[in-house]
Write a protein that holds these residues in place. Structure first.
Motif, PDB file in Angstrom:
ATOM      1  N   VAL A 267      39.838  42.158  34.531  1.00 59.25           N
ATOM      2  CA  VAL A 267      40.159  42.527  35.907  1.00 59.25           C
ATOM      3  C   VAL A 267      41.587  42.071  36.205  1.00 59.25           C
ATOM      4  O   VAL A 267      41.892  40.893  36.053  1.00 59.25           O
ATOM      5  CB  VAL A 267      39.191  41.871  36.908  1.00 59.25           C
ATOM      6  N   PRO A 268      42.488  42.967  36.615  1.00 53.47           N
ATOM      7  CA  PRO A 268      43.863  42.554  36.953  1.00 53.47           C
ATOM      8  C   PRO A 268      43.869  41.457  38.006  1.00 53.47           C
ATOM      9  O   PRO A 268      43.018  41.442  38.911  1.00 53.47           O
ATOM     10  CB  PRO A 268      44.497  43.847  37.473  1.00 53.47           C
ATOM     11  N   CYS A 269      44.825  40.556  37.908  1.00 53.44           N
ATOM     12  CA  CYS A 269      44.808  39.353  38.749  1.00 53.44           C
ATOM     13  C   CYS A 269      44.827  39.681  40.233  1.00 53.44           C
ATOM     14  O   CYS A 269      44.219  38.968  41.042  1.00 53.44           O
ATOM     15  CB  CYS A 269      45.967  38.432  38.389  1.00 53.44           C
ATOM     16  N   TRP A 270      45.511  40.767  40.639  1.00 50.98           N
ATOM     17  CA  TRP A 270      45.604  41.065  42.074  1.00 50.98           C
ATOM     18  C   TRP A 270      44.287  41.570  42.646  1.00 50.98           C
ATOM     19  O   TRP A 270      44.134  41.683  43.845  1.00 50.98           O
ATOM     20  CB  TRP A 270      46.725  42.071  42.338  1.00 50.98           C
ATOM     21  N   ARG A 271      43.301  41.842  41.782  1.00 48.13           N
ATOM     22  CA  ARG A 271      41.971  42.222  42.267  1.00 48.13           C
ATOM     23  C   ARG A 271      40.981  41.064  42.223  1.00 48.13           C
ATOM     24  O   ARG A 271      39.843  41.209  42.695  1.00 48.13           O
ATOM     25  CB  ARG A 271      41.427  43.384  41.430  1.00 48.13           C
ATOM     26  N   LEU A 272      41.388  39.939  41.680  1.00 44.38           N
ATOM     27  CA  LEU A 272      40.475  38.807  41.581  1.00 44.38           C
ATOM     28  C   LEU A 272      40.013  38.279  42.941  1.00 44.38           C
ATOM     29  O   LEU A 272      38.888  37.775  43.036  1.00 44.38           O
ATOM     30  CB  LEU A 272      41.122  37.681  40.769  1.00 44.38           C
ATOM     31  N   PRO A 273      40.830  38.363  44.026  1.00 39.22           N
ATOM     32  CA  PRO A 273      40.290  37.961  45.333  1.00 39.22           C
ATOM     33  C   PRO A 273      39.047  38.759  45.720  1.00 39.22           C
ATOM     34  O   PRO A 273      38.133  38.209  46.350  1.00 39.22           O
ATOM     35  CB  PRO A 273      41.455  38.231  46.291  1.00 39.22           C
ATOM     36  N   LYS A 274      38.985  40.042  45.359  1.00 38.88           N
ATOM     37  CA  LYS A 274      37.790  40.844  45.638  1.00 38.88           C
ATOM     38  C   LYS A 274      36.603  40.335  44.821  1.00 38.88           C
ATOM     39  O   LYS A 274      35.466  40.278  45.317  1.00 38.88           O
ATOM     40  CB  LYS A 274      38.053  42.310  45.322  1.00 38.88           C
ATOM     41  N   VAL A 275      36.855  39.979  43.561  1.00 34.92           N
ATOM     42  CA  VAL A 275      35.796  39.418  42.726  1.00 34.92           C
ATOM     43  C   VAL A 275      35.282  38.125  43.346  1.00 34.92           C
ATOM     44  O   VAL A 275      34.063  37.887  43.414  1.00 34.92           O
ATOM     45  CB  VAL A 275      36.309  39.167  41.298  1.00 34.92           C
ATOM     46  N   HIS A 276      36.199  37.292  43.812  1.00 34.33           N
ATOM     47  CA  HIS A 276      35.813  36.021  44.427  1.00 34.33           C
ATOM     48  C   HIS A 276      34.919  36.256  45.643  1.00 34.33           C
ATOM     49  O   HIS A 276      33.896  35.575  45.810  1.00 34.33           O
ATOM     50  CB  HIS A 276      37.069  35.247  44.833  1.00 34.33           C
ATOM     51  N   ARG A 277      35.293  37.218  46.480  1.00 31.32           N
ATOM     52  CA  ARG A 277      34.474  37.500  47.661  1.00 31.32           C
ATOM     53  C   ARG A 277      33.078  37.984  47.271  1.00 31.32           C
ATOM     54  O   ARG A 277      32.087  37.638  47.930  1.00 31.32           O
ATOM     55  CB  ARG A 277      35.180  38.533  48.540  1.00 31.32           C
ATOM     56  N   GLN A 278      32.987  38.767  46.213  1.00 25.85           N
ATOM     57  CA  GLN A 278      31.666  39.227  45.770  1.00 25.85           C
ATOM     58  C   GLN A 278      30.820  38.059  45.282  1.00 25.85           C
ATOM     59  O   GLN A 278      29.600  38.024  45.531  1.00 25.85           O
ATOM     60  CB  GLN A 278      31.827  40.283  44.677  1.00 25.85           C
ATOM     61  N   LEU A 279      31.441  37.105  44.575  1.00 27.64           N
ATOM     62  CA  LEU A 279      30.686  35.937  44.124  1.00 27.64           C
ATOM     63  C   LEU A 279      30.247  35.075  45.309  1.00 27.64           C
ATOM     64  O   LEU A 279      29.143  34.526  45.315  1.00 27.64           O
ATOM     65  CB  LEU A 279      31.529  35.107  43.157  1.00 27.64           C
ATOM     66  N   LEU A 280      31.123  34.964  46.317  1.00 30.56           N
ATOM     67  CA  LEU A 280      30.744  34.233  47.528  1.00 30.56           C
ATOM     68  C   LEU A 280      29.569  34.917  48.222  1.00 30.56           C
ATOM     69  O   LEU A 280      28.604  34.256  48.629  1.00 30.56           O
ATOM     70  CB  LEU A 280      31.935  34.144  48.488  1.00 30.56           C
TER      71      LEU A 280
END
Length: 316
Positions: A267-280
């Motif tokens: 996953v490109p780094c600039w999309r990792l905030p979206k991944v983080h929100r999904q894990l939250l």
């Protein structure tokens, strides 16, 4: 035998998060270059036109420029994760072109180690663990750890470029492809150094701004390894830490979500905030708050001796 304390979250992510898009990557590269060059240019203009007091007041611009310069290295890392283009070689070439803006940093040699870092994260086979865990004090971590690591990456790139073809390749590419990338990396380093030399010769005041920005980039990179992987003695040994402040996300273009990167390196780094929100949202972090650092300034404490760079864990 490494312990698997934090297996990959069982969360189904949107497949679009994994798709590399060259156009989007070019926008991120442009953002990183602007984060570096615009504050630097403004500082140089002030240095050439304003009284000394204004130069001092504008010195924080060089901190931003230093982060922008460090961001070039992050994009080189993304390129070799094949996150900048759907074509793996094109992705690597883009990563080399932008990361070579950081003098001395050869991403090809770096990624030979980094690929093993992902395979054997924080175990005895992890090159990063073997290197960065040797430094225990704040002074040695800042002054030596990144300097020697960068020297090793440069030497590795030269060996890959001009030494015999390795078999098998240390990267998920053919030995011939790795050799071409290493040679391109050296050529880009020389090319950008020539551009810098001409600019420094022609532009008054640039030398001070460039040297200060480079020093900040060096310090940021030295802190970064420990901000991501150093934990207190009492915490369970995790694979990585995520820093969640908005300022950190702005300065690192999302690469500050380093635990998410270890779980989902495609996953490109600039999309990792979206991944983080999904894990939250999925509740994965409910009892794992020690894997997060929410404050920008507080994250620098992890470079002190109270937070060793620990091993004996895997994350796959």
């Amino acid at each position: 035998m490494a312990r698997q304390l934090h297996p990959k979250p069982q969360v189904r992510l949107d497949r679009a998060l994994f798709k590399a898009r060259t156009g989007e990557s070019l926008l991120i590269i442009a953002y990183a270059v602007c984060l570096y060059l615009l504050p630097l240019a403004l500082f140089v203009w002030v240095a050439n036109t304003a009284p000394t007091v204004w130069v001092l007041l504008c010195s924080p611009l060089l901190v931003v420029a230093g982060y922008g310069l460090f961001l070039q290295a992050i994009l080189g890392h993304e390129g070799f994760h094949f996150n900048l283009s759907g074509n793996p070689m094109h992705s690597c070439y883009l990563g080399i072109l932008t990361s070579s803006l950081l003098p001395g940093f050869c991403v090809t040699g770096y990624f030979v180690d980094h690929w093993q870092h992902h395979r054997y994260s924080n175990s005895a086979k992890d090159p990063d663990y073997r290197h960065f865990s040797r430094y225990r004090t704040l002074a040695s971590r800042i002054a030596l750890s990144r300097l020697l690591a960068t020297s090793n990456y440069l030497q590795a790139t030269v060996r890959l470029a001009f030494g015999p073809l390795s078999s098998p390749s240390p990267l998920p590419l053919s030995a011939a492809q790795v050799q071409r990338l290493a040679r391109c990396n050296i050529a880009c380093q020389v090319g950008w150094l020539c551009v810098y030399a001409v600019a420094l010769w022609q532009i008054d005041g640039l030398l001070l701004g460039f040297c200060a920005s480079l020093a900040v980039a060096f310090l940021v990179s030295a802190f970064n390894a420990y901000q991501e992987h150093a934990f207190s003695e009492g915490a369970e040994a995790p694979p990585a830490r995520s820093r969640t402040s908005r300022l950190c996300t702005w300065l690192h273009a999302g690469a500050n979500f380093h635990l998410e990167h270890h779980f989902y390196p495609a996953v490109p780094c600039w999309r990792l905030p979206k991944v983080h929100r999904q894990l939250l949202d999925a509740g994965w972090y409910t009892d794992r708050q020690y894997l997060l650092e929410k404050h920008f300034v507080a994250s620098f404490k992890y470079a002190t001796r109270r937070h060793p760079y620990r091993g004996d864990t895997v994350n796959d």
